[in-house]
Each structure stands twice: as structure tokens, then as C-alpha cells.
Design an enzyme around this catalytic site. Sequence first.
Site, short mmCIF file in Angstrom:
data_model
loop_
_atom_site.label_atom_id
_atom_site.label_comp_id
_atom_site.label_asym_id
_atom_site.label_seq_id
_atom_site.Cartn_x
_atom_site.Cartn_y
_atom_site.Cartn_z
N ARG A 116 0.82 -1.21 0.00
CA ARG A 116 0.00 0.00 0.00
C ARG A 116 0.86 1.27 0.00
O ARG A 116 0.69 2.15 -0.84
CB ARG A 116 -0.89 -0.01 1.25
CG ARG A 116 -2.01 0.97 1.26
CD ARG A 116 -2.80 0.77 2.52
NE ARG A 116 -2.81 -0.64 2.92
CZ ARG A 116 -3.64 -1.53 2.43
NH1 ARG A 116 -4.57 -1.18 1.60
NH2 ARG A 116 -3.57 -2.79 2.81
N THR A 117 1.76 1.36 0.92
CA THR A 117 2.56 2.58 1.05
C THR A 117 3.46 2.77 -0.17
O THR A 117 3.58 3.87 -0.70
CB THR A 117 3.40 2.53 2.34
OG1 THR A 117 2.53 2.29 3.43
CG2 THR A 117 4.12 3.84 2.59
N HIS A 174 5.85 7.00 10.99
CA HIS A 174 5.29 6.78 9.65
C HIS A 174 4.59 8.08 9.28
O HIS A 174 3.37 8.15 9.23
CB HIS A 174 4.32 5.59 9.71
CG HIS A 174 3.86 5.10 8.38
ND1 HIS A 174 4.31 5.63 7.18
CD2 HIS A 174 2.98 4.13 8.04
CE1 HIS A 174 3.72 4.98 6.19
NE2 HIS A 174 2.90 4.07 6.69
N ARG A 183 11.31 2.72 3.28
CA ARG A 183 10.82 1.98 4.45
C ARG A 183 11.90 1.01 4.87
O ARG A 183 12.53 0.35 4.02
CB ARG A 183 9.53 1.23 4.13
CG ARG A 183 9.15 0.27 5.27
CD ARG A 183 7.77 -0.27 5.17
NE ARG A 183 6.80 0.75 5.49
CZ ARG A 183 5.51 0.51 5.67
NH1 ARG A 183 5.05 -0.72 5.56
NH2 ARG A 183 4.67 1.49 5.95
N LYS A 221 24.10 -8.13 0.31
CA LYS A 221 25.55 -8.35 0.19
C LYS A 221 26.29 -7.77 1.38
O LYS A 221 27.51 -7.79 1.43
CB LYS A 221 26.07 -7.69 -1.09
CG LYS A 221 25.52 -8.30 -2.37
CD LYS A 221 26.10 -7.57 -3.57
CE LYS A 221 25.38 -7.95 -4.86
NZ LYS A 221 25.64 -7.00 -5.92
#
Lengths: 307, 144
Positions: free
Chosen positions: A54-55, A132, A104, A83
Site C-alpha cells: 500500500r505505502t 510513519h 521503508r 551483500k
Amino acid sequence: MVTGRHLIEPKDFSIEELEGLFALAGRMEEQPREWRDAAKGKLLASLFFEPSTRTRLSFEAAMLRLGGSVIGFAEPGSSSAVKGESLADTIRTVSAYVDVIAMRNPKEGAALLASRFSTVPVVNGGDGGHHHPTQTLTDLLTIRSLKGRTEGLTVGFCGDLKFGRTVHSLVQGLARYPRNRFVFVSPPELRIPDFVTKEIIDKGGIEYLETEDFEKALPELDILYMTRVQKERFFNEEDYLRLKDSFILDGAKLRRAKADLAVLHPLPRVNEIAVEVDSDPRAAYFAQVRYGMFARMALFASILGVA
Amino acid sequence: MLNIAKIRNGLVIDHIRAGLGIRIFNWLGLDKAKAPVAFIVNAPSKEMGTKDMLKIDETIAIDYALLGFIDHNITVNVIENEVITEKIHMTLPERVENVLVCKNPRCITQVEKSAPQVFVLSDRAKGVYRCEYCDEARGEIDLR
């Protein structure tokens, strides 16, 4: 002016700057076509070290609707983090390519750290259970658009108020406006934490009520912010089964609410809002998703200095 | 009460919370000092009951922000020709870098080891510091 700035937590922007963003988002919603080339030639890096459909799609849709372009990854498996590259080095590299970064990361404080190493603005798309801010922008824009104001409102929060960071951020966001009052509806196990009631609400001299009685609380609310009560938050299944239905919004409960109530939810919804509520004009949670895109469009346009 | 000879030119670190003196002694590296150093523990104090003290017969450089962080009740008397010429009172610093270590397993500093560990004073009255990255609170003294 928010041009060139990072957005790591909601309070990075002043009330006046937020109001500017909301007014811009309103203009974008009214005339979206006028903005389709606003960010032409600009590039967003969408860095999702943790999956979030969604975000991520909201960020990417916002940039594309402004005429900009998007590069990035949707999970850490496709980044150089596997890595063993440090976040600092990833950000140094990516910021050499793009004009703005939306990120995120499951670690708390990752966005702040990224902002220290980036040569372009960083927008926090969620750093673990910490901040958020674009969800808070979304929630405030939704409230402002539907109610015409973000002050003098009685706002109910229902469900998991202990672990729900969207709740904590929105309380903090609304506490900055005058005359809002809060009603917190939750089982005792998931009540609003002290750091919210003591640090934010008490310091602001704000009126609030904590209750387990959802039905009794409903009639006075202007906004109802629903959250998911997750089974894993309970010590035993018995408590979960006993409590879960007390915090479900259905048509019968909604009959007790004001005619102009707006029901919000950060989504995803599981069973805490009965599907029958979706067709009620007071259900605003899918409109909220749309406002989220306009909030992010206004944010990118402002940060990039193209608004 | 023990009698310790007056120092001529140097520092008296006074009002150290009893029990904390040894940490400050070690932090200042006084075990390697060339000048005479007196380390007094459990000295009687009207205000504190008991206190620790350090007398150093030499003027050494001290990071007073960090000393204030370790114990903000400390006073440092600067001695010149056996006379106190300055009393330095400690306060809690607004921020400390690479002094506290964040213990929050969800904090970015747990994986990003090159990042400086920054803590910011959030409650002066209670001496509470918060990790600048994750906001986790730390109150107790925990030198890196």
C-alpha cells in the site's frame, strides 16, 4: 518552505507548513490533470527494505501522477543490503542518482540515519514501529477534507492502541491543534501507553477518556479511527476470543453514531470493521487511501520545489 | 576523617556520588598519572551523607560535558598556588555522542555499526536521555 527538506517524523513540519501541504493536496484533488507534468524529469528512489504494497504504491503513484519517474526495489532481497552493504553507503549511492528518496526500513531510526548521508531529501515511509509520517499526513488530510477542520473534534481511537504507531502519531498530530479531545477504546491489555497520555496529552492539557465500552463511546465521536486487534498481542486465546468482538464495528453499533461521523482505518482491515459498514456513507477508509496519494503528491511537489 | 595534604596547582573533583569515584578515576586514566593523586571514598558530606573525591596535583584537560553527564552534582575546584581560583559546576549536557550505547534491538544502530551513538537529553529533572534514532530512553550511567 519545505523545499529540499527531509520528512522523518510528523513534527518535522510546522502547523503552517502542514496547512500549506493540505491546501496544495486539495488543489491537486480538484484539478489532478494540471499537475501531471509538475515533476517531469524528476526521479524518485522508492527503497523498500521491508515489503509494503500500500505505502509503496501510494508513493510511486504520487510521483508518476506528477509526471516524475520512479526507480527502486520492493524488498531487501533485490537490494545490495543482502551483500552486506551498510544503509549509509546505499543511501550515498542512491542519492547520487535521484532527486528524492522514499524509504521503508524495519529498523527504528533508519530514516534519520539515511537523511544524514543523503544529498537529496529523504521521506520516511515507516521505520519499524517508530514513525510513519506520511500516514499521519494522510490521516490529517482526510480529517481536514471530510470535516473541514482539524480542531475542535472528538476523536475516538479503537482497538490496539498500545502497539499502533499510526495511533500514537495521529494523537501527536491532532494534539497540535486546539480543542480536540480524545476517546481511547481498547481492552486493558492494549490501552494507550503512558508515554502518549503523559508526554503528549497531559503536557498539552488535552481532555481525554479511556474506556472499554465501545458502544457507549460511539455517539459522541466526530471521527472514529479503527485499528486491528491482533491475536498475537494476547497472552492467551481465551482473552482474545472474549475481547475481539467488543472492538468490532458493525452496522448495529454504527446506528448509535452521529450522522456525520467519519470512520478511518490505516488498513489493512481484517475483521474489525464488518464488510456491511463499507456501504455506509460514514465509511471513509477507502477515501482515506486516495487522500494518502494526494498527500504524497503535495509532499513531493513541495519538497522538489515544483508546486 | 583522613587528612590529605593541600595540593598546590591542580584540580579537586568534589561531590562525586559515593561509589562513582572509581569510574571517574579510571575514565580520567589517573592510574597512569605522573603527579600525586588522592582518591578518597566515603568522605562525610553534609548534603550527600557520603561522597567520593579526587585531588590531582596537576591541571589536566577534562571533558566537562561528559563529566556532567556521569554525575551532574560534581563540582571541580581549580587550584592555583593552593588557592581555589575557579569552581566549575557540572550540568547535564544536551547531547552526548558515543557515550551511551542503545540497547533497543530494533534500533538502526544495532546493525549500522559505523553510525555514531547519539543520545539527547529529554528530561533534565529526571536525567533521562533518548537515543536520537529510535527514542529509546536511557537513564542510568553506562559508559561505552
